[in-house]
Design a protein around this motif. Structure first.
Motif, PDB file in Angstrom:
ATOM      1  N   GLN A 271     -23.134  30.886  71.463  1.00  0.00           N
ATOM      2  CA  GLN A 271     -23.311  32.257  70.975  1.00  0.00           C
ATOM      3  C   GLN A 271     -22.006  33.060  70.898  1.00  0.00           C
ATOM      4  O   GLN A 271     -21.748  33.747  69.902  1.00  0.00           O
ATOM      5  N   GLU A 272     -21.193  32.974  71.919  1.00  0.00           N
ATOM      6  CA  GLU A 272     -19.962  33.771  71.943  1.00  0.00           C
ATOM      7  C   GLU A 272     -19.007  33.344  70.829  1.00  0.00           C
ATOM      8  O   GLU A 272     -18.426  34.188  70.129  1.00  0.00           O
ATOM      9  N   VAL A 273     -18.863  32.039  70.664  1.00  0.00           N
ATOM     10  CA  VAL A 273     -17.974  31.519  69.617  1.00  0.00           C
ATOM     11  C   VAL A 273     -18.464  31.933  68.234  1.00  0.00           C
ATOM     12  O   VAL A 273     -17.680  32.376  67.387  1.00  0.00           O
ATOM     13  N   CYS A 274     -19.758  31.791  68.001  1.00  0.00           N
ATOM     14  CA  CYS A 274     -20.323  32.123  66.689  1.00  0.00           C
ATOM     15  C   CYS A 274     -20.271  33.614  66.407  1.00  0.00           C
ATOM     16  O   CYS A 274     -20.038  34.031  65.265  1.00  0.00           O
ATOM     17  N   ALA A 275     -20.475  34.424  67.427  1.00  0.00           N
ATOM     18  CA  ALA A 275     -20.409  35.874  67.243  1.00  0.00           C
ATOM     19  C   ALA A 275     -18.996  36.292  66.842  1.00  0.00           C
ATOM     20  O   ALA A 275     -18.805  37.127  65.945  1.00  0.00           O
ATOM     21  N   GLN A 276     -18.010  35.704  67.494  1.00  0.00           N
ATOM     22  CA  GLN A 276     -16.620  36.012  67.156  1.00  0.00           C
ATOM     23  C   GLN A 276     -16.283  35.530  65.745  1.00  0.00           C
ATOM     24  O   GLN A 276     -15.642  36.239  64.967  1.00  0.00           O
ATOM     25  N   ALA A 277     -16.730  34.318  65.415  1.00  0.00           N
ATOM     26  CA  ALA A 277     -16.474  33.760  64.083  1.00  0.00           C
ATOM     27  C   ALA A 277     -17.132  34.618  63.007  1.00  0.00           C
ATOM     28  O   ALA A 277     -16.560  34.824  61.929  1.00  0.00           O
ATOM     29  N   LYS A 278     -18.322  35.125  63.297  1.00  0.00           N
ATOM     30  CA  LYS A 278     -19.017  35.955  62.313  1.00  0.00           C
ATOM     31  C   LYS A 278     -18.269  37.261  62.079  1.00  0.00           C
ATOM     32  O   LYS A 278     -18.122  37.712  60.927  1.00  0.00           O
ATOM     33  N   THR A 279     -17.783  37.858  63.150  1.00  0.00           N
ATOM     34  CA  THR A 279     -17.016  39.102  63.015  1.00  0.00           C
ATOM     35  C   THR A 279     -15.770  38.875  62.171  1.00  0.00           C
ATOM     36  O   THR A 279     -15.468  39.654  61.257  1.00  0.00           O
ATOM     37  N   GLU A 280     -15.045  37.807  62.453  1.00  0.00           N
ATOM     38  CA  GLU A 280     -13.854  37.477  61.677  1.00  0.00           C
ATOM     39  C   GLU A 280     -14.226  37.160  60.229  1.00  0.00           C
ATOM     40  O   GLU A 280     -13.564  37.596  59.287  1.00  0.00           O
ATOM     41  N   GLY A 281     -15.279  36.374  60.083  1.00  0.00           N
ATOM     42  CA  GLY A 281     -15.680  35.892  58.774  1.00  0.00           C
ATOM     43  C   GLY A 281     -16.146  36.978  57.828  1.00  0.00           C
ATOM     44  O   GLY A 281     -15.906  36.900  56.617  1.00  0.00           O
ATOM     45  N   GLN A 282     -16.809  37.996  58.346  1.00  0.00           N
ATOM     46  CA  GLN A 282     -17.318  39.061  57.485  1.00  0.00           C
ATOM     47  C   GLN A 282     -16.184  39.795  56.771  1.00  0.00           C
ATOM     48  O   GLN A 282     -16.282  40.124  55.588  1.00  0.00           O
ATOM     49  N   GLN A 283     -15.088  40.042  57.481  1.00  0.00           N
ATOM     50  CA  GLN A 283     -13.949  40.730  56.866  1.00  0.00           C
ATOM     51  C   GLN A 283     -13.281  39.846  55.821  1.00  0.00           C
ATOM     52  O   GLN A 283     -12.932  40.300  54.727  1.00  0.00           O
ATOM     53  N   LEU A 284     -13.111  38.568  56.139  1.00  0.00           N
ATOM     54  CA  LEU A 284     -12.502  37.632  55.195  1.00  0.00           C
ATOM     55  C   LEU A 284     -13.370  37.486  53.944  1.00  0.00           C
ATOM     56  O   LEU A 284     -12.862  37.453  52.819  1.00  0.00           O
ATOM     57  N   PHE A 285     -14.672  37.408  54.158  1.00  0.00           N
ATOM     58  CA  PHE A 285     -15.613  37.291  53.040  1.00  0.00           C
ATOM     59  C   PHE A 285     -15.493  38.480  52.099  1.00  0.00           C
ATOM     60  O   PHE A 285     -15.417  38.329  50.873  1.00  0.00           O
ATOM     61  N   GLN A 286     -15.456  39.682  52.677  1.00  0.00           N
ATOM     62  CA  GLN A 286     -15.394  40.888  51.862  1.00  0.00           C
ATOM     63  C   GLN A 286     -14.100  40.951  51.059  1.00  0.00           C
ATOM     64  O   GLN A 286     -14.104  41.280  49.863  1.00  0.00           O
ATOM     65  N   GLU A 287     -12.982  40.609  51.688  1.00  0.00           N
ATOM     66  CA  GLU A 287     -11.698  40.660  50.979  1.00  0.00           C
ATOM     67  C   GLU A 287     -11.622  39.623  49.867  1.00  0.00           C
ATOM     68  O   GLU A 287     -11.060  39.880  48.794  1.00  0.00           O
ATOM     69  N   LEU A 288     -12.178  38.450  50.109  1.00  0.00           N
ATOM     70  CA  LEU A 288     -12.164  37.418  49.074  1.00  0.00           C
ATOM     71  C   LEU A 288     -13.087  37.782  47.917  1.00  0.00           C
ATOM     72  O   LEU A 288     -12.788  37.494  46.758  1.00  0.00           O
ATOM     73  N   ARG A 289     -14.204  38.402  48.218  1.00  0.00           N
ATOM     74  CA  ARG A 289     -15.088  38.918  47.156  1.00  0.00           C
ATOM     75  C   ARG A 289     -14.333  39.883  46.254  1.00  0.00           C
ATOM     76  O   ARG A 289     -14.412  39.807  45.030  1.00  0.00           O
ATOM     77  N   GLU A 290     -13.607  40.784  46.873  1.00  0.00           N
ATOM     78  CA  GLU A 290     -12.853  41.784  46.119  1.00  0.00           C
ATOM     79  C   GLU A 290     -11.734  41.137  45.314  1.00  0.00           C
ATOM     80  O   GLU A 290     -11.391  41.604  44.225  1.00  0.00           O
ATOM     81  N   ALA A 291     -11.174  40.054  45.837  1.00  0.00           N
ATOM     82  CA  ALA A 291     -10.061  39.382  45.157  1.00  0.00           C
ATOM     83  C   ALA A 291     -10.491  38.737  43.845  1.00  0.00           C
ATOM     84  O   ALA A 291      -9.655  38.519  42.964  1.00  0.00           O
ATOM     85  N   VAL A 292     -11.771  38.427  43.700  1.00  0.00           N
ATOM     86  CA  VAL A 292     -12.268  37.843  42.447  1.00  0.00           C
ATOM     87  C   VAL A 292     -11.931  38.753  41.276  1.00  0.00           C
ATOM     88  O   VAL A 292     -11.413  38.320  40.241  1.00  0.00           O
ATOM     89  N   ASP A 293     -12.209  40.040  41.434  1.00  0.00           N
ATOM     90  CA  ASP A 293     -11.917  41.002  40.374  1.00  0.00           C
ATOM     91  C   ASP A 293     -10.466  41.469  40.399  1.00  0.00           C
ATOM     92  O   ASP A 293      -9.887  41.732  39.346  1.00  0.00           O
ATOM     93  N   LYS A 294      -9.879  41.544  41.580  1.00  0.00           N
ATOM     94  CA  LYS A 294      -8.481  41.975  41.666  1.00  0.00           C
ATOM     95  C   LYS A 294      -7.572  41.037  40.886  1.00  0.00           C
ATOM     96  O   LYS A 294      -6.599  41.478  40.261  1.00  0.00           O
ATOM     97  N   ASP A 295      -7.868  39.752  40.911  1.00  0.00           N
ATOM     98  CA  ASP A 295      -7.015  38.796  40.211  1.00  0.00           C
ATOM     99  C   ASP A 295      -7.081  39.014  38.696  1.00  0.00           C
ATOM    100  O   ASP A 295      -6.054  39.005  38.013  1.00  0.00           O
ATOM    101  N   THR A 296      -8.283  39.209  38.192  1.00  0.00           N
ATOM    102  CA  THR A 296      -8.433  39.466  36.755  1.00  0.00           C
ATOM    103  C   THR A 296      -7.802  40.807  36.378  1.00  0.00           C
ATOM    104  O   THR A 296      -7.160  40.928  35.326  1.00  0.00           O
ATOM    105  N   GLU A 297      -7.953  41.805  37.235  1.00  0.00           N
ATOM    106  CA  GLU A 297      -7.332  43.109  36.974  1.00  0.00           C
ATOM    107  C   GLU A 297      -5.809  42.986  36.931  1.00  0.00           C
ATOM    108  O   GLU A 297      -5.146  43.640  36.110  1.00  0.00           O
ATOM    109  N   ALA A 298      -5.248  42.148  37.800  1.00  0.00           N
ATOM    110  CA  ALA A 298      -3.799  41.948  37.814  1.00  0.00           C
ATOM    111  C   ALA A 298      -3.340  41.274  36.528  1.00  0.00           C
ATOM    112  O   ALA A 298      -2.317  41.639  35.946  1.00  0.00           O
ATOM    113  N   PHE A 299      -4.108  40.291  36.074  1.00  0.00           N
ATOM    114  CA  PHE A 299      -3.777  39.633  34.807  1.00  0.00           C
ATOM    115  C   PHE A 299      -3.808  40.636  33.660  1.00  0.00           C
ATOM    116  O   PHE A 299      -2.915  40.653  32.799  1.00  0.00           O
TER     117      PHE A 299
END
Length: 208
Positions: free
Chosen positions: A56-84
């Motif tokens: 539980q402790e390991v997964c809870a920590q991984a989930k906290t870390e993962g949620q932020q990474l997930f959100q930033e990568l989601r945003e990067a999908v459009d950011k990359d096209t906007e940069a192009f």
């Protein structure tokens, strides 16, 4: 409409068309987001389960870390096209006078820097995702081990795909110190990610 808000079929139709964007950078970011999505799924399939109490402790920590990474990568999908699109618009600027040429050149340089920074950040995020996945091996629901493996593969695709997008833009980065920094740090991320992905995949495959 943002790419991330499209229906999958519509997104794929745009992707396969002759439109220059979305391209490899957005696809790489999406691969990373998919990888993090699967990783979060593995966490949720473990958390709250009594038989996985020791994880539980390991997964809870991984989930906290993962949620932020997930959100930033989601945003990067459009950011990359906007940069192009930023670079593309700069190339279409008028160049009839010396001032227009100077403004156009500056806009191209600024756009190219952004178009390099965005995939570089995707590389960093995906590599951090691999480090988070490493924590879950042996400490998460074993029934989702294959999902964790696919998460690793998607994150690695993001690292290497985004790296190609960094490299293709590097010749246009006018700040030579910044270009050298991208090259050095990017290559380091790729090398470390390749080693880590190989080890993680082997461990997951052996556990199946």
């Amino acid at each position: 409409m943002k790419l991330i808000d499209m229906r999958v079929t519509d997104y794929l139709d745009v992707l396969k068309s002759d439109a220059p964007a979305p391209g490899g950078g957005s696809v790489s970011a999406l691969a990373g987001a998919q990888g993090m999505g699967l990783l979060l799924m593995v966490c949720d399939l473990t958390l709250g389960k009594e038989k996985f109490a020791e994880y539980q402790e390991v997964c809870a920590q991984a989930k906290t870390e993962g949620q932020q990474l997930f959100q930033e990568l989601r945003e990067a999908v459009d950011k990359d096209t906007e940069a192009f699109n930023l670079v593309s618009a700069a190339f279409k600027m008028p160049k009839g006078t010396d001032q227009e040429k100077a403004e156009r050149s500056a806009a191209i340089a600024a756009g190219t820097l952004v178009a390099t920074e965005v995939p570089f950040r995707s590389m960093e995020l995906a590599y951090d995702g691999l480090l988070t996945a490493q924590k879950l091996i042996g400490y998460s629901n074993p029934n989702a081990a294959s999902d964790l493996g696919v998460a690793v593969l998607n994150l690695m695709a993001c690292v290497k795909g985004a790296w190609l997008n960094v490299k293709i833009n590097l010749p246009g980065v006018k700040d030579l110190a910044a270009a050298a920094d991208f090259q050095e740090k990017g290559q380091k991320i790729v090398s470390e990610a390749e080693f880590l992905e190989k080890e993680l995949y082997k461990q997951i495959e052996q556990a199946l």
